[in-house]
Design a protein around this motif. Structure first.
Motif, mmCIF file in Angstrom:
data_model
loop_
_atom_site.group_PDB
_atom_site.id
_atom_site.type_symbol
_atom_site.label_atom_id
_atom_site.label_comp_id
_atom_site.label_asym_id
_atom_site.label_seq_id
_atom_site.Cartn_x
_atom_site.Cartn_y
_atom_site.Cartn_z
ATOM 1 N N LEU A 46 0.859 -1.290 -0.088
ATOM 2 C CA LEU A 46 0.076 0.050 -0.005
ATOM 3 C C LEU A 46 0.731 1.307 -0.004
ATOM 4 O O LEU A 46 0.316 2.209 0.048
ATOM 5 C CB LEU A 46 -1.023 0.104 1.187
ATOM 6 C CG LEU A 46 -2.072 -1.044 1.118
ATOM 7 C CD1 LEU A 46 -2.678 -1.101 2.673
ATOM 8 C CD2 LEU A 46 -3.233 -0.179 0.070
ATOM 9 N N THR A 47 2.246 1.043 0.203
ATOM 10 C CA THR A 47 2.977 2.135 0.082
ATOM 11 C C THR A 47 3.880 2.276 -1.219
ATOM 12 O O THR A 47 4.299 1.154 -1.774
ATOM 13 C CB THR A 47 3.998 2.024 1.209
ATOM 14 O OG1 THR A 47 4.729 0.761 1.024
ATOM 15 C CG2 THR A 47 3.061 2.030 2.644
ATOM 16 N N PRO A 50 5.046 6.576 1.576
ATOM 17 C CA PRO A 50 6.084 5.590 1.982
ATOM 18 C C PRO A 50 5.755 5.225 3.488
ATOM 19 O O PRO A 50 5.048 5.733 4.288
ATOM 20 C CB PRO A 50 7.298 6.650 2.171
ATOM 21 C CG PRO A 50 6.970 7.848 1.491
ATOM 22 C CD PRO A 50 5.646 7.918 1.380
ATOM 23 N N GLU A 51 5.983 3.859 3.772
ATOM 24 C CA GLU A 51 5.789 2.973 4.985
ATOM 25 C C GLU A 51 6.344 3.748 6.126
ATOM 26 O O GLU A 51 5.695 4.067 7.161
ATOM 27 C CB GLU A 51 6.062 1.739 4.903
ATOM 28 C CG GLU A 51 5.801 0.958 6.245
ATOM 29 C CD GLU A 51 5.919 -0.499 6.038
ATOM 30 O OE1 GLU A 51 5.264 -1.204 6.734
ATOM 31 O OE2 GLU A 51 6.713 -1.035 5.148
ATOM 32 N N ASP A 52 7.602 4.319 6.141
ATOM 33 C CA ASP A 52 8.193 4.922 7.081
ATOM 34 C C ASP A 52 7.408 6.142 7.618
ATOM 35 O O ASP A 52 7.413 6.711 8.691
ATOM 36 C CB ASP A 52 9.647 5.093 6.859
ATOM 37 C CG ASP A 52 9.876 6.155 5.717
ATOM 38 O OD1 ASP A 52 8.939 6.676 5.064
ATOM 39 O OD2 ASP A 52 11.071 6.407 5.342
ATOM 40 N N GLU A 53 6.647 6.992 6.542
ATOM 41 C CA GLU A 53 5.743 8.102 6.822
ATOM 42 C C GLU A 53 4.775 7.563 7.823
ATOM 43 O O GLU A 53 4.410 8.447 8.812
ATOM 44 C CB GLU A 53 5.418 8.655 5.736
ATOM 45 C CG GLU A 53 4.546 9.974 5.775
ATOM 46 C CD GLU A 53 5.134 11.100 6.753
ATOM 47 O OE1 GLU A 53 4.489 11.865 7.171
ATOM 48 O OE2 GLU A 53 6.344 11.061 6.778
ATOM 49 N N ILE A 54 3.993 6.470 7.509
ATOM 50 C CA ILE A 54 2.979 5.920 8.362
ATOM 51 C C ILE A 54 3.456 5.770 9.796
ATOM 52 O O ILE A 54 2.614 6.252 10.759
ATOM 53 C CB ILE A 54 2.464 4.611 7.580
ATOM 54 C CG1 ILE A 54 1.626 5.078 6.454
ATOM 55 C CG2 ILE A 54 1.467 4.030 8.554
ATOM 56 C CD1 ILE A 54 1.241 3.778 5.717
ATOM 57 N N TYR A 66 -4.031 0.792 8.295
ATOM 58 C CA TYR A 66 -2.902 0.387 7.382
ATOM 59 C C TYR A 66 -3.026 -1.175 7.623
ATOM 60 O O TYR A 66 -2.564 -1.817 6.347
ATOM 61 C CB TYR A 66 -1.813 1.006 7.656
ATOM 62 C CG TYR A 66 -0.402 0.515 6.863
ATOM 63 C CD1 TYR A 66 -0.399 0.618 5.674
ATOM 64 C CD2 TYR A 66 0.562 0.228 7.658
ATOM 65 C CE1 TYR A 66 0.686 0.257 4.887
ATOM 66 C CE2 TYR A 66 1.689 -0.416 7.025
ATOM 67 C CZ TYR A 66 2.071 -0.283 5.666
ATOM 68 O OH TYR A 66 2.760 -0.784 5.044
ATOM 69 N N ASP A 67 -2.777 -1.782 8.978
ATOM 70 C CA ASP A 67 -2.531 -3.146 9.017
ATOM 71 C C ASP A 67 -3.575 -3.817 8.551
ATOM 72 O O ASP A 67 -3.488 -5.003 7.974
ATOM 73 C CB ASP A 67 -2.607 -3.456 10.455
ATOM 74 C CG ASP A 67 -0.960 -2.841 11.108
ATOM 75 O OD1 ASP A 67 -0.155 -2.706 10.212
ATOM 76 O OD2 ASP A 67 -0.951 -2.660 12.174
ATOM 77 N N ILE A 68 -5.080 -3.291 8.613
ATOM 78 C CA ILE A 68 -5.922 -4.135 8.235
ATOM 79 C C ILE A 68 -6.316 -4.202 6.694
ATOM 80 O O ILE A 68 -6.576 -5.238 6.194
ATOM 81 C CB ILE A 68 -7.208 -3.718 8.748
ATOM 82 C CG1 ILE A 68 -7.256 -4.022 10.492
ATOM 83 C CG2 ILE A 68 -8.617 -4.025 8.233
ATOM 84 C CD1 ILE A 68 -8.564 -3.081 11.252
ATOM 85 N N ALA A 69 -5.863 -3.134 6.212
ATOM 86 C CA ALA A 69 -5.738 -3.264 4.699
ATOM 87 C C ALA A 69 -4.787 -3.974 3.907
ATOM 88 O O ALA A 69 -5.157 -4.778 3.151
ATOM 89 C CB ALA A 69 -5.603 -1.579 3.992
ATOM 90 N N ALA A 84 -0.557 -8.177 13.741
ATOM 91 C CA ALA A 84 -0.182 -7.082 13.554
ATOM 92 C C ALA A 84 -1.552 -6.363 13.822
ATOM 93 O O ALA A 84 -1.741 -5.198 14.303
ATOM 94 C CB ALA A 84 0.687 -6.624 12.483
ATOM 95 N N SER A 85 -2.503 -6.394 12.818
ATOM 96 C CA SER A 85 -3.791 -6.054 12.918
ATOM 97 C C SER A 85 -4.572 -5.846 14.232
ATOM 98 O O SER A 85 -5.322 -4.974 14.643
ATOM 99 C CB SER A 85 -4.753 -6.566 11.710
ATOM 100 O OG SER A 85 -4.960 -7.773 11.759
ATOM 101 N N ALA A 86 -4.469 -7.074 14.768
ATOM 102 C CA ALA A 86 -5.214 -7.208 15.916
ATOM 103 C C ALA A 86 -4.774 -6.678 17.243
ATOM 104 O O ALA A 86 -5.461 -5.892 17.746
ATOM 105 C CB ALA A 86 -5.182 -8.805 16.505
ATOM 106 N N THR A 87 -3.220 -6.375 17.175
ATOM 107 C CA THR A 87 -2.572 -5.348 18.089
ATOM 108 C C THR A 87 -2.996 -3.869 17.704
ATOM 109 O O THR A 87 -3.414 -3.279 18.731
ATOM 110 C CB THR A 87 -1.148 -5.508 17.949
ATOM 111 O OG1 THR A 87 -0.766 -7.092 18.257
ATOM 112 C CG2 THR A 87 -0.491 -4.593 19.068
#
Length: 457
Positions: free
Chosen positions: A264-265, A270-274, A286-289, A309-312
């Motif tokens: 998605l990046t 960029p992922e580091d921006e998220i 982001y994690d659920i997508a 990751a998405s559950a957390t």
């Protein structure tokens, strides 16, 4: 002045400073904001008992609360205003503190009469009841009471917040997800009118999220998404801008515009921006997508990592439409990983997936329009996983023979497709057709000759 500075800290992502200032301001009104896990937990218990006792004494029930005499104590009204402004800060940093604030607002309203701020307290209490306690019936009752209060005490600022929370965290537990969208339209208009750019920004995110879950055509979603561009750009809030960019990336991915379908990046986001923004709301979206893409594009090597990751990242959220979405795709990914032989511990992961299945059963009982088709597909994929793995020990643990029956999976797929089509979730109907076709090819020797992959169209 205090409320303005609290909002400023929230907008700048200085959450602890906002909470510290709110505690200071509340002390001037005679209210104490508990700090520390033990004090907050004790406060939640006390306020819950007080609300139960006060609500039981209402002559016409909570539905008639809007007709209560108005709140006259100015110090309590001031405390309520401070609580409104710090609640979103607490929601993003300390779920239990958020719960205490909401419960205290409802308790004060039941003791001292209705005010403009009472509708905000009620709608967030509805969110807590439904999202944290699983009390969907009473959550919906308090949500409707909040809308009745708002109608009696019209206020654009609170109209934005109340409609946003009702649409994002309450309505979908009871009614079709498409019915949430009008509440976001009201919230956005109220937010723009009053200048509540933060909530208005969150509302644009929730509207697009609901459109994607509802299966609206991607071109339509993208067109409406673009209408908010200038508003979001001027707003400059990093979380709202990040959510806006992420949703564009989701649509671009599904339309084939991103080279790596698992991602998605890219240069636009960029992922580091998220990760730099550091928002649980952005992280969970982001994690659920990414979890959804894992199943859609069948990249199961990372399935279990994405599930965890998405559950957390979603862990502290109350009532979000993404809760059922995460459970749906998490279970599908786990069943697929077991079926593909990629699970790190099939027995433990099956138990985890079955936990999601049990939650979906509860949600389908309360709102079949949104969740019954999900439940059927989850059951079909579970049955298929157990059958394809030859009735492994993990699958047979406590299982009936029916769960390992080839025809049972076939019937569940067909039912899932029919229900998704009936409710208008065309993307889930398509996904269920793909799953069924794959199952028919893998289990061809277990099915009657008349059942083939061609049957799914």
């Amino acid at each position: 002045l205090y409320t303005i500075i609290i909002r400023m800290h929230t907008n700048l992502n200085h959450m602890e400073k906002g909470i510290d200032l709110a505690a200071q301001a509340l002390s001037l009104t005679g209210e104490d904001l508990p700090r520390g896990p033990e004090a907050i937990a004790a406060g939640i218990g006390e306020q819950s008992q007080e609300i139960a006792a006060l609500a039981a004494g209402l002559p016409g029930g909570i539905e008639d609360y809007a007709n209560m005499p108005p709140m006259e104590d100015e110090m309590i009204q001031a405390a309520m205003e401070i609580m409104i402004n710090v609640s979103s800060t607490a929601y993003m940093t300390d779920a239990n503190l958020y719960m205490y604030i909401v419960l205290r607002m409802v308790s004060l309203s039941l003791q001292h009469g209705s005010s403009n701020a009472s509708s905000f307290g009620f709608v967030n209490y509805a969110l807590v009841l439904a999202g944290a306690y699983g009390d969907y019936a009473n959550g919906y009752r308090y949500g409707l009471a909040a809308l009745a209060l708002l109608a009696k005490h019209p206020n654009p600022e609170l109209g934005c917040k109340v409609n946003h929370v009702f649409g994002a965290g309450i309505q979908h537990w009871k009614n079709h997800i498409r019915s949430c969208i009008p509440y976001f339209e009201k919230a956005y208009l109220n937010g723009v009118q009053f200048g509540d750019v933060l909530y208005a920004g969150y509302t644009t995110n929730q509207r697009v999220t609901c459109q994607l879950i509802a299966g609206c055509p991607l071109e339509e979603v993208r067109r409406e998404h673009s209408l908010y561009y200038e508003f979001i750009r001027r707003h400059k809030d990093p979380v709202v801008n990040g959510l806006y960019a992420l949703q564009l990336q989701i649509v671009r991915n599904l339309q084939g515009e991103i080279v790596d379908v698992r991602a998605l990046t890219d240069e636009l986001l960029p992922e580091d921006e998220i990760k730099r923004i550091g928002s649980i709301i952005l992280d969970s979206n982001y994690d659920i997508a990414r979890l959804q893409l894992c199943f859609i594009y069948r990249h199961f090597a990372s399935a279990e990592q994405l599930v965890d990751a998405s559950a957390t990242s979603l862990g502290g959220s109350f009532g979000s439409v993404l809760i059922a979405e995460q459970a749906f795709y998490a279970a599908l990914c786990l069943y697929a990983a077991i079926r593909s032989g990629l699970s790190d511990d099939a027995t433990a992961r099956l138990k985890q997936a079955d936990g999601y299945l049990a939650s979906m059963q509860t949600w389908a009982d309360h709102c079949p329009e949104n969740n019954y088709h999900r439940l059927l597909l989850m059951k079909a994929e579970r049955s298929a996983a157990c059958l394809i793995t030859g009735g492994s020990e993990a699958c047979r643990n406590g299982e009936s023979d029916e769960a390992l029956d080839a025809m049972a999976a076939d019937e569940l797929y067909r039912a899932a497709i029919a229900e998704a089509e009936r409710q208008g979730f065309i993307q889930i109907a398509a996904l269920a057709n793909e799953c069924a076709g794959r199952y028919y090819m893998e289990a061809a020797d277990l099915l009657p000759d008349s059942r083939t992959a061609r049957d799914t169209g």
